[in-house]
Design an enzyme around this catalytic site. Sequence first.
Site: not given
Length: 484
Positions: A75, A77, A114, A144-145, A168, A456
């Site tokens: 992904h 983003d 990520d 995705e996030e 991922d 994150h």
Amino acid sequence: MKITELEPKQLWANFASLNAVPRPSKKEEKVIAFMVAFGKSLGLDTYQDETGNVIIKKPASAGMENRKTVVLQSHLDMVHQKNNDTVFDFSTEGIKMLVDGDWVRADGTTLGADNGIGVASIMAILQSKDIAHPAIEALFTIDEETGMTGAKGLKGGLLSGAYLLNLDTEEDDEIDIGCAGGVDVSAFREYDTIPTPTEAVAYTLSVKGLHGGHSGMDIHKGYANANKLMNRLLFTCSQKFDLHIAEINGGGLRNAIPRESVAIITVDKNEKEAFEKEIAQLTRDLQHEYAVTEPTLDVLLSPTALPERVMEIEEQEDVLRAIYAAFNGVYKMSQSIADLVETSNNIARVELKNGEINVYCLTRSASETSKYDLADTIRAAFELAGFEVEYTGSYPGWEPKVDAEILKIVKEQYETLFGETPQVVACHAGLECGILGTNYPTMEMVSFGPTIKGAHSPAERVNIASVQKFWKFLLSILKNIPAK
């Protein structure tokens, strides 16, 4: 050492180029354009679907034309989180990266490993002239996030691959074959305000210094939730003092365990000294409770200007009780896979200001029924306090298929290369495989990647040697894809 001097150089060069492009979730226009231009610059078949996903197709290398087609998927983003004292605009700035010993990290922000390492590795394969590979369909999804809307919007018929390799996963000795689904649980209500009592003093109350982290992968690690700690402080003090809340601003993205929360409050000036002593004691209590998992936890109390209005006291009590009652953390462990979280909730964001309060949660589960059982538990707590609650953004989990041919291929290559057996696991994070499988039900899928820690959060970092291991593993898998 510069990032671009690391091996494999093409992968790291691509990662640096990608991280120079702002790419927060929901604001992927620049990175979509970047990827479309990249594919076209190579003369490859490049397509952007109506959702914003980018598909780049590359024919097989010489001698590999009879092999099954492989979808490589990552992904575009990234989670945008920064330290409170870091000045950074994710919408306009590229990530500032550093080599820190054995790791690559960012300067005060999330790194975007990520899933940027996955994206960069696919780019390197598309660029290559000497890597053996079957026909490749590179799928770069968006958002995705914060909702997986890219995967949800991908239509059937665009891909023909027999296998999908999702790049991922965040431990380099794991092969993922299943994941949790999720649903956003949001609670809203209005409240009455009253003029600030004239005999009051005002404070800014801050909870900070928490670890944070991924609300799926880290939810079982005992990290504190800033929103729950703030609510605990406010509730406890409201039972002892004439405390009024003017504002709360806590947490951020749904998929990040909240690290900070700030409130503006007032107390009667005659209670000032006792209140400050109470906060000091509560701070010591929390620091003792979380001494192992949150060694830098801190609670700060500083005088501030009196707000004009504060929350009406009875409604304030209802709201504090609702947030206290709302479940946060691990709700249920898996009954079939040891040490795997089945169901959890993250109270990710609390906003209270000017007569409105919003609370945002992300509920995850490998079980659809358990997912909604927990969502209903949370809903009940908020509805009892007069909130309206809605469920949005639901996405399915990914059911493990232990007999899949691609799993056998990947395991065999790992064992041959590294002389050990990989861990075949399911995870509590939300991977896109389950969603993609709804429109591509016969496509076999696995997920793997390099070791990434602190995803994150501004502590995000990727292990350099692990990236080299991951790259070697990926190339070996592509070389050994079987014939059609």
